[in-house]
Scaffold this motif. Structure first.
Motif, PDB file in Angstrom:
ATOM      1  N   GLU A   7       0.857  -1.190   0.000  1.00 35.65           N
ATOM      2  CA  GLU A   7       0.000   0.000   0.000  1.00 35.65           C
ATOM      3  C   GLU A   7       0.884   1.227   0.000  1.00 35.65           C
ATOM      4  O   GLU A   7       1.945   1.234   0.630  1.00 35.65           O
ATOM      5  N   LYS A   8       0.455   2.236  -0.707  1.00 37.17           N
ATOM      6  CA  LYS A   8       1.203   3.514  -0.712  1.00 37.17           C
ATOM      7  C   LYS A   8       0.185   4.632  -0.858  1.00 37.17           C
ATOM      8  O   LYS A   8      -0.651   4.593  -1.750  1.00 37.17           O
ATOM      9  N   ARG A   9       0.221   5.597   0.075  1.00 39.97           N
ATOM     10  CA  ARG A   9      -0.658   6.760  -0.094  1.00 39.97           C
ATOM     11  C   ARG A   9      -0.020   7.993   0.516  1.00 39.97           C
ATOM     12  O   ARG A   9       0.781   7.889   1.458  1.00 39.97           O
ATOM     13  N   GLN A  10      -0.377   9.132  -0.062  1.00 37.74           N
ATOM     14  CA  GLN A  10       0.131  10.401   0.462  1.00 37.74           C
ATOM     15  C   GLN A  10      -0.789  10.845   1.594  1.00 37.74           C
ATOM     16  O   GLN A  10      -2.003  10.848   1.439  1.00 37.74           O
ATOM     17  N   HIS A  16       4.307  10.505   3.135  1.00 38.39           N
ATOM     18  CA  HIS A  16       3.674   9.318   2.565  1.00 38.39           C
ATOM     19  C   HIS A  16       3.667   8.162   3.551  1.00 38.39           C
ATOM     20  O   HIS A  16       4.575   8.032   4.372  1.00 38.39           O
ATOM     21  N   MET A  18       3.542   3.940   3.705  1.00 38.27           N
ATOM     22  CA  MET A  18       3.726   2.720   2.920  1.00 38.27           C
ATOM     23  C   MET A  18       3.563   1.519   3.828  1.00 38.27           C
ATOM     24  O   MET A  18       4.101   1.515   4.943  1.00 38.27           O
ATOM     25  N   LYS A  76       8.163   8.157  -5.156  1.00 37.32           N
ATOM     26  CA  LYS A  76       7.695   7.906  -6.535  1.00 37.32           C
ATOM     27  C   LYS A  76       7.296   6.453  -6.731  1.00 37.32           C
ATOM     28  O   LYS A  76       6.739   6.080  -7.766  1.00 37.32           O
ATOM     29  N   SER A  78       5.301   2.756  -6.109  1.00 34.79           N
ATOM     30  CA  SER A  78       3.873   2.450  -5.979  1.00 34.79           C
ATOM     31  C   SER A  78       3.677   1.066  -5.394  1.00 34.79           C
ATOM     32  O   SER A  78       4.606   0.233  -5.399  1.00 34.79           O
ATOM     33  N   GLU A  81       5.452  -2.616  -6.258  1.00 39.20           N
ATOM     34  CA  GLU A  81       6.904  -2.584  -6.488  1.00 39.20           C
ATOM     35  C   GLU A  81       7.630  -3.142  -5.257  1.00 39.20           C
ATOM     36  O   GLU A  81       7.058  -3.229  -4.168  1.00 39.20           O
TER      37      GLU A  81
END
Ligand SMILES: Cc1cc2nc3c(=O)[nH]c(=O)nc-3n(C[C@H](O)[C@H](O)[C@H](O)COP(=O)(O)OP(=O)(O)OC[C@H]3O[C@@H](n4cnc5c(N)ncnc54)[C@H](O)[C@@H]3O)c2cc1C
Ligand code: FES
Length: 283
Positions: A7-10, A16, A18, A76, A78, A81
């Motif tokens: 999971e990744k969100r700002q 951010h 992660m 950068k 996501s 990855e």
């Protein structure tokens, strides 16, 4: 072995969250500890605090602010990855026990490391009062999570756009001058904030802990990069800390060592923006 970003969100501009699939780290993690990650073979190793962990799901949460080359590169990436290295848990866990009333103070991205502490201090039977602060309301992270994890949450913003207009230290002083007996204060944030909290609490008889963030390389006590001066003694924050008694910390030395590589860090950002390799000699 690669470590998948699930999971990744700002959260707010430049900060951010992660979630990383790292079952071994999640199984052994405790509040107060950190990991060291490396994005790829050419990457730098950077330490980040464990902001949350779930041993059943094998996941570890990190929350980071874009500062320089590596954190900007990480921002950068996501979900889906992989990270090359994700080593931890490192450092000593926070000594969490039933004390009574504990005040947790988080400034900026420093709210992330106090979040697991809020949960664990409360689970240990303490009353948890959290003070969270940011430059303005749009930069405040984890407010809902801190409300859920604490008995009381006080907010301070530098510009007054939410809560108290001013610094977290004002709220610390108000609490110390009030009727409630406070058994421990834990402050995590920029060194200048931790030094200010230490300055306020110095004239009160209350144990105050801070989590130090010197430059780290190996995270295992071998390189000496993270040395700090605590109570007149040299300590390695990665193995002796990162939590120390605030009254003993030489904050001026910590801050001067943090700015030691400023030119190299600025060059690294310029080169990465130009797409040059690390050995490129251009300026
Ligand atoms: C124990 C510990 C826990 C941390 N937890 C968090 C966290 O949860 N969230 C977060 O946003 N940041 C955290 N940091 C700071 C984070 O490690 C740095 O912001 C990051 O390394 C910057 O790397 P960069 O390449 O993006 O920036 P650079 O341009 O290389 O550096 C920017 C600034 O970051 C610091 N820094 C650079 N390299 C390192 C390094 N190897 N070790 C420590 N500091 C460094 C220096 O102050 C430097 O001036 C933590 C640091 C430590 C020591
Ligand atoms: S990071 Fe190398 S001794 Fe602590």
């Amino acid at each position: 072995m690669a470590y998948k970003i699930t999971e990744k969100r700002q959260l707010v501009p430049d900060v951010h969250l992660m979630n990383i699939q790292a079952p071994d780290v999640a199984a052994a993690a405790n509040a107060g500890q950190f990991i060291i990650l490396r994005i790829d073979e050419a990457g730098e190793r950077i330490p980040l605090t464990i902001a949350d962990y779930n041993a059943d799901e094998g996941s570890v949460t990190i929350i980071f602010q874009e500062m320089g080359k590596t954190t900007k590169q990480l921002a950068k990436m996501s979900a889906g990855e992989d990270l090359l290295d994700f080593v931890g848990p490192l450092g000593k866990e926070s000594e969490i026990e039933k004390l009574g009333t504990v005040v947790l103070v988080g400034g900026g991205v420093g709210i992330a490391p106090i979040y697991p502490q809020a949960k664990e201090y409360r689970a240990a039977g303490n009353k948890v009062i959290s003070i969270i602060g940011a430059r303005n309301k749009d930069m405040l992270i984890l407010e809902d999570e801190m409300i859920a994890a604490s008995d009381e949450v006080l907010v301070a913003t530098d510009d007054g756009s939410k809560g108290h207009h001013g610094f977290v230290t004002d709220l610390v002083k108000q609490l110390l001058d009030g009727d409630e007996h406070i058994d421990r204060i834990v402050a995590i944030g920029p060194p200048i904030m931790m030094r200010a909290v230490a300055g306020v609490t110095a004239s009160y008889d209350v144990e105050t802990l801070v989590s130090l963030n010197p430059i780290m390389v190996d995270g295992t006590g071998m390189c000496g990069g993270c040395r700090v001066n605590v109570g007149g003694e040299v300590k390695f924050a990665c193995v002796d800390g990162p939590e120390f008694n605030a009254k003993d910390v030489d904050f001026n030395l910590l801050m001067s060592r943090l700015s030691f590589y400023r030119k190299e860090e600025a060059d690294a950002i310029t080169k990465s923006q130009k797409g040059c390799g690390d050995d490129c000699k251009c300026q």
